[in-house]
Design a protein around this motif. Structure first.
Motif, PDB file in Angstrom:
ATOM      1  N   ALA A  21       0.832  -1.204   0.000  1.00 46.73           N
ATOM      2  CA  ALA A  21       0.000   0.000   0.000  1.00 46.73           C
ATOM      3  C   ALA A  21       0.869   1.258   0.000  1.00 46.73           C
ATOM      4  CB  ALA A  21      -0.922   0.001   1.215  1.00 46.73           C
ATOM      5  N   ALA A  22       1.943   1.249   0.793  1.00 49.70           N
ATOM      6  CA  ALA A  22       2.848   2.402   0.825  1.00 49.70           C
ATOM      7  C   ALA A  22       3.522   2.598  -0.529  1.00 49.70           C
ATOM      8  CB  ALA A  22       3.894   2.217   1.921  1.00 49.70           C
ATOM      9  N   SER A  23       3.930   1.506  -1.156  1.00 50.82           N
ATOM     10  CA  SER A  23       4.575   1.604  -2.470  1.00 50.82           C
ATOM     11  C   SER A  23       3.628   2.192  -3.504  1.00 50.82           C
ATOM     12  CB  SER A  23       5.057   0.221  -2.918  1.00 50.82           C
ATOM     13  OG  SER A  23       6.023  -0.301  -2.017  1.00 50.82           O
ATOM     14  N   ALA A  24       2.373   1.758  -3.470  1.00 53.42           N
ATOM     15  CA  ALA A  24       1.389   2.298  -4.410  1.00 53.42           C
ATOM     16  C   ALA A  24       1.193   3.796  -4.187  1.00 53.42           C
ATOM     17  CB  ALA A  24       0.061   1.555  -4.247  1.00 53.42           C
ATOM     18  N   ALA A  25       1.183   4.211  -2.916  1.00 56.45           N
ATOM     19  CA  ALA A  25       1.030   5.628  -2.608  1.00 56.45           C
ATOM     20  C   ALA A  25       2.237   6.427  -3.098  1.00 56.45           C
ATOM     21  CB  ALA A  25       0.836   5.826  -1.106  1.00 56.45           C
ATOM     22  N   LEU A  45      -5.970  23.265  -4.206  1.00 63.56           N
ATOM     23  CA  LEU A  45      -6.914  22.159  -4.093  1.00 63.56           C
ATOM     24  C   LEU A  45      -8.066  22.531  -3.165  1.00 63.56           C
ATOM     25  CD1 LEU A  45      -4.441  19.168  -3.687  1.00 63.56           C
ATOM     26  CD2 LEU A  45      -5.577  19.909  -5.779  1.00 63.56           C
ATOM     27  N   ARG A  46      -9.266  22.080  -3.518  1.00 63.70           N
ATOM     28  CA  ARG A  46     -10.392  22.213  -2.606  1.00 63.70           C
ATOM     29  C   ARG A  46     -10.297  21.118  -1.544  1.00 63.70           C
ATOM     30  NH1 ARG A  46     -14.260  25.763  -4.199  1.00 63.70           N
ATOM     31  NH2 ARG A  46     -14.140  26.528  -6.362  1.00 63.70           N
ATOM     32  N   LEU A  47     -11.107  21.256  -0.497  1.00 63.64           N
ATOM     33  CA  LEU A  47     -10.985  20.364   0.658  1.00 63.64           C
ATOM     34  C   LEU A  47     -11.058  18.886   0.295  1.00 63.64           C
ATOM     35  CD1 LEU A  47     -10.701  19.941   3.689  1.00 63.64           C
ATOM     36  CD2 LEU A  47     -13.170  20.275   3.903  1.00 63.64           C
ATOM     37  N   PRO A  48     -12.038  18.393  -0.488  1.00 65.68           N
ATOM     38  CA  PRO A  48     -12.078  16.951  -0.790  1.00 65.68           C
ATOM     39  C   PRO A  48     -10.813  16.457  -1.484  1.00 65.68           C
ATOM     40  CG  PRO A  48     -14.181  17.972  -1.326  1.00 65.68           C
ATOM     41  CD  PRO A  48     -13.223  19.095  -1.051  1.00 65.68           C
ATOM     42  N   ALA A  49     -10.331  17.224  -2.482  1.00 66.04           N
ATOM     43  CA  ALA A  49      -9.123  16.812  -3.200  1.00 66.04           C
ATOM     44  C   ALA A  49      -7.913  16.870  -2.281  1.00 66.04           C
ATOM     45  CB  ALA A  49      -8.902  17.706  -4.420  1.00 66.04           C
ATOM     46  N   PHE A  50      -7.852  17.882  -1.411  1.00 64.13           N
ATOM     47  CA  PHE A  50      -6.734  17.992  -0.476  1.00 64.13           C
ATOM     48  C   PHE A  50      -6.728  16.804   0.477  1.00 64.13           C
ATOM     49  CE2 PHE A  50      -4.719  19.245   3.471  1.00 64.13           C
ATOM     50  CZ  PHE A  50      -3.564  19.890   3.051  1.00 64.13           C
ATOM     51  N   LEU A  51      -7.903  16.416   0.999  1.00 64.76           N
ATOM     52  CA  LEU A  51      -7.971  15.295   1.928  1.00 64.76           C
ATOM     53  C   LEU A  51      -7.542  13.994   1.262  1.00 64.76           C
ATOM     54  CD1 LEU A  51     -11.269  16.018   3.905  1.00 64.76           C
ATOM     55  CD2 LEU A  51      -8.914  16.372   4.657  1.00 64.76           C
ATOM     56  N   ALA A  52      -7.946  13.802   0.001  1.00 63.52           N
ATOM     57  CA  ALA A  52      -7.523  12.602  -0.723  1.00 63.52           C
ATOM     58  C   ALA A  52      -6.010  12.599  -0.901  1.00 63.52           C
ATOM     59  CB  ALA A  52      -8.225  12.532  -2.076  1.00 63.52           C
ATOM     60  N   MET A  53      -5.454  13.752  -1.303  1.00 65.69           N
ATOM     61  CA  MET A  53      -4.008  13.865  -1.471  1.00 65.69           C
ATOM     62  C   MET A  53      -3.290  13.645  -0.145  1.00 65.69           C
ATOM     63  SD  MET A  53      -1.377  16.187  -0.747  1.00 65.69           S
ATOM     64  CE  MET A  53      -2.194  17.776  -0.594  1.00 65.69           C
ATOM     65  N   THR A  55      -4.287  11.982   2.533  1.00 67.20           N
ATOM     66  CA  THR A  55      -4.370  10.600   2.997  1.00 67.20           C
ATOM     67  C   THR A  55      -3.398   9.705   2.250  1.00 67.20           C
ATOM     68  OG1 THR A  55      -6.707  10.921   3.561  1.00 67.20           O
ATOM     69  CG2 THR A  55      -5.923   8.658   3.378  1.00 67.20           C
ATOM     70  N   LEU A  56      -3.303   9.881   0.948  1.00 69.67           N
ATOM     71  CA  LEU A  56      -2.344   9.094   0.170  1.00 69.67           C
ATOM     72  C   LEU A  56      -0.909   9.436   0.557  1.00 69.67           C
ATOM     73  CD1 LEU A  56      -4.100   9.188  -3.300  1.00 69.67           C
ATOM     74  CD2 LEU A  56      -3.631   7.141  -1.942  1.00 69.67           C
ATOM     75  N   MET A  57      -0.653  10.709   0.808  1.00 68.98           N
ATOM     76  CA  MET A  57       0.686  11.125   1.202  1.00 68.98           C
ATOM     77  C   MET A  57       1.068  10.519   2.554  1.00 68.98           C
ATOM     78  SD  MET A  57       2.091  15.000   1.844  1.00 68.98           S
ATOM     79  CE  MET A  57       1.081  15.170   3.329  1.00 68.98           C
ATOM     80  N   THR A  58       0.151  10.567   3.510  1.00 63.23           N
ATOM     81  CA  THR A  58       0.456   9.994   4.823  1.00 63.23           C
ATOM     82  C   THR A  58       0.582   8.477   4.754  1.00 63.23           C
ATOM     83  OG1 THR A  58      -1.914  10.057   5.356  1.00 63.23           O
ATOM     84  CG2 THR A  58      -0.562  11.878   6.153  1.00 63.23           C
ATOM     85  N   ALA A  59      -0.173   7.844   3.853  1.00 64.45           N
ATOM     86  CA  ALA A  59      -0.010   6.403   3.664  1.00 64.45           C
ATOM     87  C   ALA A  59       1.405   6.088   3.195  1.00 64.45           C
ATOM     88  CB  ALA A  59      -1.040   5.882   2.659  1.00 64.45           C
ATOM     89  N   THR A  89      -5.806  -1.327   8.822  1.00 63.55           N
ATOM     90  CA  THR A  89      -5.081  -0.310   8.049  1.00 63.55           C
ATOM     91  C   THR A  89      -6.000   0.839   7.656  1.00 63.55           C
ATOM     92  OG1 THR A  89      -3.625  -2.041   7.177  1.00 63.55           O
ATOM     93  CG2 THR A  89      -3.648   0.062   6.016  1.00 63.55           C
ATOM     94  N   ILE A  90      -7.229   0.521   7.258  1.00 58.31           N
ATOM     95  CA  ILE A  90      -8.170   1.577   6.884  1.00 58.31           C
ATOM     96  C   ILE A  90      -8.457   2.475   8.081  1.00 58.31           C
ATOM     97  CG2 ILE A  90     -10.568   2.024   6.230  1.00 58.31           C
ATOM     98  CD1 ILE A  90     -10.395  -0.410   4.395  1.00 58.31           C
ATOM     99  N   ALA A  91      -8.685   1.872   9.253  1.00 59.95           N
ATOM    100  CA  ALA A  91      -8.945   2.668  10.450  1.00 59.95           C
ATOM    101  C   ALA A  91      -7.754   3.550  10.790  1.00 59.95           C
ATOM    102  CB  ALA A  91      -9.283   1.754  11.624  1.00 59.95           C
ATOM    103  N   TYR A  92      -6.554   3.006  10.638  1.00 59.78           N
ATOM    104  CA  TYR A  92      -5.332   3.776  10.882  1.00 59.78           C
ATOM    105  C   TYR A  92      -5.268   4.986   9.949  1.00 59.78           C
ATOM    106  CZ  TYR A  92      -0.312   4.792  11.003  1.00 59.78           C
ATOM    107  OH  TYR A  92       0.910   5.420  11.110  1.00 59.78           O
ATOM    108  N   LEU A  93      -5.567   4.766   8.676  1.00 56.47           N
ATOM    109  CA  LEU A  93      -5.493   5.856   7.707  1.00 56.47           C
ATOM    110  C   LEU A  93      -6.636   6.858   7.870  1.00 56.47           C
ATOM    111  CD1 LEU A  93      -4.375   3.935   4.493  1.00 56.47           C
ATOM    112  CD2 LEU A  93      -2.987   5.410   5.966  1.00 56.47           C
ATOM    113  N   VAL A  94      -7.780   6.399   8.387  1.00 53.22           N
ATOM    114  CA  VAL A  94      -8.883   7.333   8.641  1.00 53.22           C
ATOM    115  C   VAL A  94      -8.464   8.376   9.670  1.00 53.22           C
ATOM    116  CG1 VAL A  94     -11.162   7.512   9.725  1.00 53.22           C
ATOM    117  CG2 VAL A  94     -10.769   5.839   7.922  1.00 53.22           C
TER     118      VAL A  94
END
Length: 252
Positions: A21-25, A45-53, A55-59, A89-94
């Motif tokens: 998962a980290a490699s994919a991110a 970026l607007r809030l939804p796009a920023f949150l997606a970015m 979350t992937l960055m922190t992953a 993992t999902i809960a951790y990333l949430v």
């Protein structure tokens, strides 16, 4: 020999899941942002796009150091480990995704510093470095880092969680300790640029060293002192904080 291979597979499986998962991110981060220059604040970026970015960055940054904890947690599960680890993992990333809300507000506010006179942007950068450095030296940082470095006690606690919510609670609980441990390092991205890939690589190495190497606490204190030193040095070298002063680039 067969028993040894089964043991290796059981221990490597959960850690491998997080590393994949980290490699994919990381692939996403490099292909999406690898050729771009530093952009201040929320990068438009607007809030939804920023949150997606976010979350992937922190992953990409957090999951490599979390893989050993995930492997340890998996050993408390007797059957069907993969689905449990996905939920963990999902809960951790949430938790980290939720941290993107204040991060967005902070980035939006600090992004305005790039439009202020150079001296003001430099002063804001110095405040960011100093804040992060001081937190690195605080007892709360030590407490959270200790839980991440020695999670045996947490595993006993997680094993006592009943019902189907166990994986969610365990992942969120560990994510909260991880946030308390590494949040101050993520704040530094406001100075370096939120998607500064070189800064992400360095901070990922720092996070991993803090949590996994024997001298992790010394690493944390060294980073804190270095960050405080940067708070002083940025007045002479504003390019140390391209995310706030506009100096430098973040292209790979």
């Amino acid at each position: 020999m067969t028993g040894w291979l089964v043991t290796v597979r059981r221990r490597a499986g959960p850690a491998g899941l997080l590393l994949v998962a980290a490699s994919a991110a990381w692939v996403w981060a490099v292909t999406r942002w690898g050729g771009m220059q530093a952009m201040p604040g929320t990068m438009g970026l607007r809030l939804p796009a920023f949150l997606a970015m976010w979350t992937l960055m922190t992953a990409a940054m957090m999951l490599p150091a979390t893989a050993p904890v995930a492997a340890l947690y998996a050993r408390t599960i007797t059957a069907h480990r993969a689905p449990h680890m996905v939920v963990f993992t999902i809960a951790y990333l949430v938790v980290w995704g939720a941290a993107g809300l204040p991060a967005y507000g902070l980035a939006a506010g600090l992004g305005r510093a790039a439009n202020l006179p150079a001296a003001a942007g430099t002063a804001v950068a110095a405040a960011v470095f100093a804040t992060s450095g001081v937190y690195q030296l605080m007892p709360l940082k030590d407490r959270c880092l200790a839980r991440c470095r020695s999670p045996i006690g947490l595993m006993l606690r997680y094993a006592s969680y009943p019902g189907l919510s166990r994986d969610l609670r365990a992942g969120a609980h560990h994510g909260a300790f991880c946030l308390g441990c590494c949040g101050s390092l993520m704040v530094l991205l406001a100075a370096f640029g939120v998607m500064n890939l070189w800064a992400m690589v360095v901070l990922t190495a720092v996070i991993t060293a803090e949590k996994l190497v024997p001298a992790g606490r010394l690493v944390a204190r060294t980073v804190g002192i270095t960050s405080i030193a940067l708070a002083v040095a940025v007045f002479w070298f504003p390019e140390l904080a391209p995310g706030l002063t506009g100096g430098g680039t973040t292209g790979m």
